[in-house]
Structures are given as structure tokens and as C-alpha cells.
Design a protein around this motif. Structure first.
Motif, mmCIF file in Angstrom:
data_model
loop_
_atom_site.group_PDB
_atom_site.id
_atom_site.type_symbol
_atom_site.label_atom_id
_atom_site.label_comp_id
_atom_site.label_asym_id
_atom_site.label_seq_id
_atom_site.Cartn_x
_atom_site.Cartn_y
_atom_site.Cartn_z
ATOM 1 N N UNK A 1 1.349 -1.117 0.327
ATOM 2 C CA UNK A 1 0.142 -0.350 -0.528
ATOM 3 C C UNK A 1 0.819 1.544 0.086
ATOM 4 N N UNK A 2 2.410 0.873 0.651
ATOM 5 C CA UNK A 2 2.712 2.480 0.890
ATOM 6 C C UNK A 2 3.767 2.673 -0.231
ATOM 7 N N UNK A 3 4.018 1.833 -1.171
ATOM 8 C CA UNK A 3 5.419 1.288 -1.814
ATOM 9 C C UNK A 3 3.500 1.631 -3.445
ATOM 10 N N UNK A 4 2.048 1.259 -3.665
ATOM 11 C CA UNK A 4 1.248 2.187 -4.571
ATOM 12 C C UNK A 4 1.445 3.469 -4.133
ATOM 13 N N UNK A 5 1.269 4.082 -2.429
ATOM 14 C CA UNK A 5 0.656 5.250 -2.908
ATOM 15 C C UNK A 5 2.199 6.286 -3.335
ATOM 16 N N UNK A 6 3.050 5.903 -3.669
ATOM 17 C CA UNK A 6 4.429 6.057 -4.237
ATOM 18 C C UNK A 6 4.429 7.258 -5.624
ATOM 19 N N UNK A 7 3.236 6.053 -6.472
ATOM 20 C CA UNK A 7 2.961 6.375 -7.660
ATOM 21 C C UNK A 7 4.352 5.371 -8.586
ATOM 22 N N UNK A 8 3.569 6.473 -9.954
ATOM 23 C CA UNK A 8 5.001 6.314 -10.516
ATOM 24 C C UNK A 8 6.623 6.149 -10.480
ATOM 25 N N UNK A 9 6.251 7.933 -9.725
ATOM 26 C CA UNK A 9 7.949 8.572 -9.493
ATOM 27 C C UNK A 9 8.494 7.624 -8.527
ATOM 28 N N UNK A 10 7.870 7.208 -7.852
ATOM 29 C CA UNK A 10 8.025 6.777 -6.434
ATOM 30 C C UNK A 10 9.426 4.935 -6.914
ATOM 31 N N UNK A 11 9.191 4.559 -8.240
ATOM 32 C CA UNK A 11 9.956 3.987 -9.200
ATOM 33 C C UNK A 11 11.659 4.474 -9.230
ATOM 34 N N UNK A 12 11.572 6.021 -9.406
ATOM 35 C CA UNK A 12 12.816 6.401 -9.149
ATOM 36 C C UNK A 12 13.670 6.518 -7.942
ATOM 37 N N UNK A 13 12.492 6.795 -6.965
ATOM 38 C CA UNK A 13 13.548 6.796 -5.708
ATOM 39 C C UNK A 13 13.815 5.338 -5.174
ATOM 40 N N UNK A 14 13.293 4.193 -5.341
ATOM 41 C CA UNK A 14 13.280 2.823 -5.713
ATOM 42 C C UNK A 14 15.080 2.559 -6.201
ATOM 43 N N UNK A 15 14.445 2.484 -7.444
ATOM 44 C CA UNK A 15 15.942 2.749 -7.948
ATOM 45 C C UNK A 15 16.502 3.056 -7.813
ATOM 46 N N UNK A 16 16.818 4.495 -7.275
ATOM 47 C CA UNK A 16 18.214 5.522 -6.719
ATOM 48 C C UNK A 16 18.637 5.122 -5.686
ATOM 49 N N UNK A 17 17.969 4.806 -4.676
ATOM 50 C CA UNK A 17 18.195 3.395 -3.292
ATOM 51 C C UNK A 17 18.846 2.336 -4.213
ATOM 52 N N UNK A 18 18.659 1.116 -4.467
ATOM 53 C CA UNK A 18 18.660 0.431 -5.287
ATOM 54 C C UNK A 18 20.604 0.756 -5.895
ATOM 55 N N UNK A 19 20.733 1.435 -6.336
ATOM 56 C CA UNK A 19 21.673 1.926 -7.341
ATOM 57 C C UNK A 19 23.080 2.471 -5.882
ATOM 58 N N UNK A 20 22.395 3.459 -4.821
ATOM 59 C CA UNK A 20 23.774 3.928 -4.024
ATOM 60 C C UNK A 20 23.203 2.717 -2.692
ATOM 61 N N UNK A 21 22.376 2.080 -2.355
ATOM 62 C CA UNK A 21 23.194 0.040 -1.866
ATOM 63 C C UNK A 21 24.175 -0.373 -2.943
ATOM 64 N N UNK A 22 23.873 -0.667 -4.139
ATOM 65 C CA UNK A 22 24.729 -1.116 -4.876
ATOM 66 C C UNK A 22 26.071 -0.831 -4.686
ATOM 67 N N UNK A 23 27.006 0.539 -4.801
ATOM 68 C CA UNK A 23 27.630 1.795 -4.588
ATOM 69 C C UNK A 23 28.304 1.892 -3.474
ATOM 70 N N UNK A 24 27.742 1.374 -2.545
ATOM 71 C CA UNK A 24 27.777 1.400 -0.560
ATOM 72 C C UNK A 24 28.627 -0.006 -0.778
ATOM 73 N N UNK A 25 27.941 -1.020 -1.086
ATOM 74 C CA UNK A 25 28.285 -2.525 -1.210
ATOM 75 C C UNK A 25 29.640 -2.810 -1.705
#
Length: 181
Positions: free
Chosen positions: A23-47
Motif C-alpha cells: 500500500x505504501x509503495x502504491x502511494x508513491x505512484x510511478x515517481x516512486x520507481x525512481x526513488x526505489x531505483x536510486x536507493x537500489x543504486x546507492x545500495x549497490x555503490x555502497x556494497x
């Protein structure tokens, strides 16, 4: 080690977010995809940064023959990962080919890396892939796709061999030879 831990937390958290809080993910809408992708990318760089900078803390000493088992498992992992993109006869034989490939990849690397940072990295990725499969399976049934032509599976074998060669070349370039000798 803090970057590695933070990166793993970001990676796992961002990937599992839509499964544990749909439900929280759906509330973010399509713009939430960019946020999630940025978090995944940041996580990968930190890893990557955290793993490369981590002190070598030996936990166990893997036997030398495990390298051969690792290489075979990696070839299988690349093939299984490729099944997610095939349109051949193998399409639909496995529900989670990418996550299964991650599990094979992580287990293979745990066999040949006995240091703390490797155990943290590959163990976390293995646990994440297992958790994702469980969460996805609980979300609902799977509609198996129709198989395609067998010639696409032959192409998958060729692509697998090429990708395995590229992966081993990158490892060698980074100073970690998959074929010691």
C-alpha cells in the motif's frame, strides 16, 4: 565494513519494500520507481565500496577444489538468470529464474570466500533471494508462460557462454582470477 552493511540494508530494504508494504509503495505512484531505483543504486555503490574496503577477517579456509565447484555453479547461475529473458522452450520452466540465479551465485561464492565481508555480502544476498521468493509466492499464483521455439534455447546457451567469459574477464581484470593455477 559500515558501507557494506549500509549498502546491504538499502539493497534489501528497497527490493523488499513493495512486498512488505504494498500500500505504501502504491502511494508513491510511478515517481516512486525512481526513488526505489536510486536507493537500489546507492545500495549497490555502497556494497561495492564497502566490500572493496573491508579488512580481510578470515572465518574459514575454503578447500582449493571448491573453486571448480564455484565455476560450475556460476555457469549454471548465468544460464538460469538468462532463462528469465528467453522466449524459447525453457520459458516458464521456473517461476523465479533471476532470484534462483542469485541464490546459486551467492552459494557458489560462499563456497570459495571464507572471510567475514564475503560471508556478510553473499549470505545476505542469499537470504534476500530466499525471502523474495517466499514473499512473491505468498502474493499469489503464477501464470506459466507458453514455451517458444527451441532455437531460442540454443541462443541462450551461446549467450550464457559469452556472458560467463565476460564475467571471468572482469574478475581477472579486478585481480580475482576465477581460474587460479
Amino acid at each position: 565494513m559500515p558501507f557494506l552493511v549500509l549498502g546491504l540494508l538499502l539493497w534489501v530494504g528497497a527490493h523488499i519494500f513493495k512486498r512488505v508494504a504494498p500500500v505504501r509503495r502504491a502511494e508513491l505512484g510511478t515517481s516512486g520507481r525512481g526513488l526505489i531505483a536510486a536507493l537500489i543504486a546507492a545500495g549497490l555503490v555502497l556494497i561495492i565500496l564497502g566490500y572493496r574496503a573491508a579488512a580481510f577477517v578470515p572465518v574459514w579456509n575454503p578447500p582449493a577444489f571448491m573453486v571448480h565447484i564455484n565455476n560450475l555453479m556460476m555457469l549454471i547461475a548465468v544460464f538460469v538468470y538468462g532463462m528469465s529473458a528467453t522466449t524459447g522452450r525453457l520459458r516458464g520452466k521456473m517461476r523465479h529464474p533471476q532470484l534462483t540465479a542469485v541464490k546459486i551465485w551467492a552459494a557458489a561464492h560462499l563456497l570459495v570466500n571464507g572471510d567475514l565481508a564475503s560471508i556478510m555480502l553473499f549470505g545476505t544476498m542469499l537470504a534476500w533471494a530466499v525471502a523474495e521468493v517466499i514473499l512473491i509466492n505468498r502474493a499469489g499464483p503464477w501464470e506459466r508462460p507458453e514455451p517458444g521455439p527451441a532455437k531460442k534455447d540454443i541462443l541462450l546457451v551461446v549467450i550464457t557462454l559469452v556472458m560467463f567469459g565476460v564475467i571471468t574477464a572482469i574478475h581477472t581484470w579486478l585481480g580475482v582470477s576465477p581460474f587460479p593455477g
